[in-house]
Design an enzyme around this catalytic site. Sequence first.
Site, short mmCIF file in Angstrom:
data_model
loop_
_atom_site.label_atom_id
_atom_site.label_comp_id
_atom_site.label_asym_id
_atom_site.label_seq_id
_atom_site.Cartn_x
_atom_site.Cartn_y
_atom_site.Cartn_z
N TRP A 182 0.86 -1.18 0.00
CA TRP A 182 0.00 0.00 0.00
C TRP A 182 0.91 1.24 0.00
O TRP A 182 1.83 1.34 0.81
CB TRP A 182 -0.88 -0.03 1.25
CG TRP A 182 -1.81 1.13 1.41
CD1 TRP A 182 -2.64 1.65 0.46
CD2 TRP A 182 -2.03 1.90 2.61
NE1 TRP A 182 -3.36 2.70 1.00
CE2 TRP A 182 -3.00 2.87 2.31
CE3 TRP A 182 -1.50 1.84 3.90
CZ2 TRP A 182 -3.46 3.78 3.25
CZ3 TRP A 182 -1.95 2.75 4.85
CH2 TRP A 182 -2.93 3.71 4.52
N ASP A 263 -0.85 -5.28 9.75
CA ASP A 263 -1.80 -4.28 9.28
C ASP A 263 -3.07 -5.04 8.89
O ASP A 263 -3.08 -5.81 7.93
CB ASP A 263 -1.22 -3.54 8.06
CG ASP A 263 -2.19 -2.47 7.53
OD1 ASP A 263 -3.30 -2.35 8.07
OD2 ASP A 263 -1.80 -1.76 6.57
N LYS A 299 -13.27 -0.46 6.11
CA LYS A 299 -13.86 -1.33 5.08
C LYS A 299 -14.90 -2.29 5.66
O LYS A 299 -15.99 -2.41 5.12
CB LYS A 299 -12.78 -2.16 4.39
CG LYS A 299 -11.42 -1.52 4.31
CD LYS A 299 -11.29 -0.63 3.11
CE LYS A 299 -9.97 0.10 3.19
NZ LYS A 299 -9.57 0.74 1.99
N1 KET Z 1 -3.72 -0.55 5.37
C1 KET Z 1 -3.95 -0.95 4.12
C2 KET Z 1 -3.25 -2.16 3.61
C3 KET Z 1 -4.86 -0.23 3.33
O1 KET Z 1 -5.08 -0.69 2.10
C4 KET Z 1 -5.50 0.91 3.83
C5 KET Z 1 -6.41 1.69 2.99
C6 KET Z 1 -5.22 1.27 5.16
C7 KET Z 1 -4.32 0.52 5.89
C8 KET Z 1 -5.81 2.45 5.83
O2 KET Z 1 -7.15 2.58 5.83
P1 KET Z 1 -7.89 3.56 6.87
O3 KET Z 1 -8.93 4.20 6.06
O4 KET Z 1 -6.88 4.54 7.41
O5 KET Z 1 -8.39 2.67 7.93
N2 KET Z 1 -6.44 1.56 1.73
C9 KET Z 1 -7.35 2.18 0.76
C10 KET Z 1 -7.67 3.60 1.00
C11 KET Z 1 -6.50 4.53 1.06
O6 KET Z 1 -5.58 4.45 0.25
O7 KET Z 1 -6.52 5.38 1.98
C12 KET Z 1 -6.82 1.93 -0.65
O8 KET Z 1 -5.74 1.34 -0.82
O9 KET Z 1 -7.53 2.28 -1.61
#
Ligand code: KET
Length: 453
Positions: A182, A263, A299
Amino acid sequence: MKTTEFSSSSSPSDRRIGALLRHLTAGTDFPITDRLSSVFASPTSGVTGGSVFAHLVQAPEDPILGVTVAYNKDPSPIKLNLGVGAYRTEEGKPLVLNVVRKAEQQLINDRSRIKEYLPIVGLVEFNKLSAKLILGADSPAIRENRVTTVECLSGTGSLRVGGEFLAKHYHQKTIYITQPTWGNHPKIFTLAGLSVKTYRYYDPSTRGLNFQGLLEDLGAAPPGSIVLLHACAHNPTGVDPTIQQWEQIRQLMRSKGLMPFFDSAYQGFASGSLDTDAKPIRMFVADGGECLVAQSYAKNMGLYGERVGALSIVCKSADVAGRVESQLKLVIRPMYSSPPIHGASIVAVILRDRNLFNEWTLELKAMADRIISMRKQLFEALRARGTPGDWSHIIKQIGMFTFTGLNPAQVSFMTKEYHIYMTSDGRISMAGLSSKTVPHLADSIHAAVTKNV
Ligand code: KET
């Protein structure tokens, strides 16, 4: 500096400045404070000089969130946003889960609820329930009070707090992240004060796990290094180790004293089962060793904008866990003081009530199933078009994303010609697709591949 108040008790110089300001603002719509900022700007700018920020260059948009920015600007009626990992319904609409609506109703109806600051560590009941959700209700580590959990600002905030805690208190400052990963991971950990290195993970030739490379790289990491592990539904590849491979990773990491930092952003989205998706973490906790876990409810509860998540640190003893928590508070207090109350309250209502919890698992399974069905439909659509290449990875990969193998030129062709928006590494968010939009996506992939873009 006094800025907006110029009462009759002001000093003569204040009154002079007040008169000057009234003169400056007469006949303009400028707020008085804007005018003041230019009067009192730093000596290097002066009233007539340029901005002290004039040297700034325009920063690029975020590689993931910037896709949505570009999408929003496109007036085309057929445009499709497959960039950010956010669930959409068959109608292409964002989804608020039914259990979330019910929980919010409960919260609104409860007139005893207040909006006081939460403690630095957040909502205590939420923290306990989050630890149970990820480690298992019967986890010995929880029973022995060896786990400290703090509410953080979603997955990102949990990773950042964990990273800063490690940079301050852990003897090894290097964190190994998967190649690829990511896009925010390297930025989070670098700014937290850690040094970031990568380990091999994905093999583009097989579109699967480079397990040998992974073992070699972790085997060669200096003892004690931190290793970031995607608990399930690896982003962006959709490739996860098998349980047997996880066991080998665990043995290798424990034998070298490597520190696992999980994570967990997609619990329930990989298999449709919360327990199955937490298994790799529980294997590491079961051996009695220490680890960190960052949890996100963005999510799996659809609470993206509520920014609700948790950081758990599993320690060897209750005594150590207590001291770890005291130090986490010192990381959090100057960062954002204390976390928000609403999102954590929604989660707590759902996790504490057996009926709501069961209803949540059904809604979660339905989201996971719809994504799997999108995988099948896209795969079939490409087969029907006779699109050259092996597209079986679309149905083999796990979680929200398909790592298509399309190159940046093909992606930009699909955006330009078909108004399909996705990250330039060829990742598509399957959760943004619907039966109605599959043919359009399949047409665009077919064109990108056959036109030799
Ligand atoms: N870890 C991973 C692996 C991840 O894909 C995301 C979010 C997060 C943590 C953080 O999510 P949060 O909303 O802070 O709980 N991924 C998606 C959104 C983004 O990039 O912010 C994405 O990859 O589209």
